[in-house]
Enzyme design. Structure first.
Site, short mmCIF file in Angstrom:
data_model
loop_
_atom_site.label_atom_id
_atom_site.label_comp_id
_atom_site.label_asym_id
_atom_site.label_seq_id
_atom_site.Cartn_x
_atom_site.Cartn_y
_atom_site.Cartn_z
N SER A 149 0.83 -1.20 0.00
CA SER A 149 0.00 0.00 0.00
C SER A 149 0.87 1.26 0.00
O SER A 149 1.67 1.42 -0.91
CB SER A 149 -0.96 -0.07 1.19
OG SER A 149 -2.04 0.80 1.01
N ASP A 225 -10.34 -5.61 -3.02
CA ASP A 225 -9.73 -4.60 -2.14
C ASP A 225 -10.62 -3.36 -2.14
O ASP A 225 -10.82 -2.73 -3.18
CB ASP A 225 -8.33 -4.29 -2.71
CG ASP A 225 -7.53 -3.33 -1.87
OD1 ASP A 225 -8.14 -2.48 -1.20
OD2 ASP A 225 -6.30 -3.44 -1.90
N HIS A 259 -7.39 -6.09 1.06
CA HIS A 259 -6.17 -5.28 1.26
C HIS A 259 -5.35 -5.76 2.46
O HIS A 259 -4.35 -5.17 2.78
CB HIS A 259 -6.61 -3.82 1.48
CG HIS A 259 -5.53 -2.80 1.26
ND1 HIS A 259 -5.02 -2.50 0.01
CD2 HIS A 259 -4.87 -1.98 2.13
CE1 HIS A 259 -4.11 -1.55 0.13
NE2 HIS A 259 -3.98 -1.23 1.41
#
Ligand SMILES: N[C@@H](CCC(=O)N[C@@H](CSC=O)C(=O)NCC(=O)O)C(=O)O
Length: 282
Positions: A149, A225, A259
């Site tokens: 991320s 996600d 995620h």
């Protein structure tokens, strides 16, 4: 530089350790976790840096990603720094989860009050590697970087800006075009100021167009996600930029994955192998 060891846990024949030290770059105490593989008792091992995402500390990756098993197999030293300096008493430091503490975006801030301490790009690319080389049995000429991320993007930026310093790069669900998403715009405005020209040097989808990076880039992105749906990640922008630049991007869209670290752990072996091959671990 004095390193203070706060935890040392035997794992997979090696050790998972936690350290604190005073960072000259950040003018603050910084923490990192580390995995010392069993091979380090015999010879100098290559280094694989992990950059974590928003809200993470040095603990999330090392406790949840399941990377030690593969690092022990391949003889890789893992280093996972905290995501920002902390407890500095700066105005707004802890007001939001996507800016300030735990959300450095791995840039060298130029704006007040962040500039004095939020020098995370220099910390990650200069100070921490020097510290690791000085204190651990490593081959400092062999290092690679990956992350998740915010940290997946940070890893891409480090590799694209220093193509000869890192042998390989990979990312899980990176914030792939930060100049074009709400998280990135907030962070870059706060840390770098209003001039978008200065943001270009920290946006992987821009950097890849001119970088001398030659190796393949591995990215895994979960299709379920929620941040992908919110337009925070924008892998398609990075994909288009790589295509334009002729860079070998292996972007794998993984159906059903979100995620979280459940997603990360599911593909950790592939990422460690990607790096072990580039670092000549076989
Ligand atoms: N606001 C939430 C969500 C924070 C979150 O999902 N953080 C991710 C990284 S997001 C991009 O950089 C993360 O890695 N969280 C840590 C974990 O162990 O899952 C919240 O504060 O929880």
């Amino acid at each position: 530089m004095t390193l203070t060891l706060s935890q040392d846990r035997r794992s997979f024949g090696g050790s998972t350790q936690f350290y604190q030290h005073f960072s000259q770059c950040c003018q603050a105490p910084m923490r990192f976790s580390l995995y010392l593989p069993p091979q380090a008792a015999q010879y100098r091992v290559p280094i694989l840096y992990w950059l974590s995402g928003l809200t993470c500390t040095e603990e999330n990756f090392i406790s949840k990603a399941g990377a030690q098993r593969f690092a022990a197999e391949y003889g890789l030293l893992l280093v996972a720094p905290d995501t920002s300096p902390r407890n500095l008493g700066l105005a707004g430091e802890d007001d939001r989860w996507d800016f300030g503490s735990g959300a450095s975006f791995y840039v060298d801030a130029t704006e007040s009050p962040w500039a004095k301490h939020y020098q995370m790009y220099s910390y990650i690319t200069e100070e921490l590697p020097a510290l690791i080389a000085e204190n651990f049995p490593v081959d400092a000429t062999r290092q690679s970087i990956f992350g998740h991320s915010m940290g997946g993007h940070g890893a891409l930026v480090c590799a694209l800006r220093h193509p000869s310093r890192y042998q390989s790069v990979s990312a899980f669900a990176p914030i792939a075009a930060p100049m074009s998403c709400p998280w990135g715009e907030t962070a870059f405005r706060g840390y770098l100021g209003e001039n978008r020209q200065t943001w270009l040097g920290y946006d992987a989808s821009e950097l890849v167009k001119t970088s001398a990076w030659e190796g393949p880039i591995l990215i895994d992105q979960g299709e379920a996600d929620s941040f992908l749906g919110e337009g925070q990640l924008l892998p398609e922008r990075f994909e288009a930029a790589c295509q334009q630049a002729g860079v070998d991007l292996r972007l794998r869209r993984q159906p059903g994955y979100d995620h979280s670290y459940y997603f990360i752990a599911s593909f950790m072996e592939d990422h460690l192998r990607h790096h072990a091959e580039a670092l000549d671990c076989f």
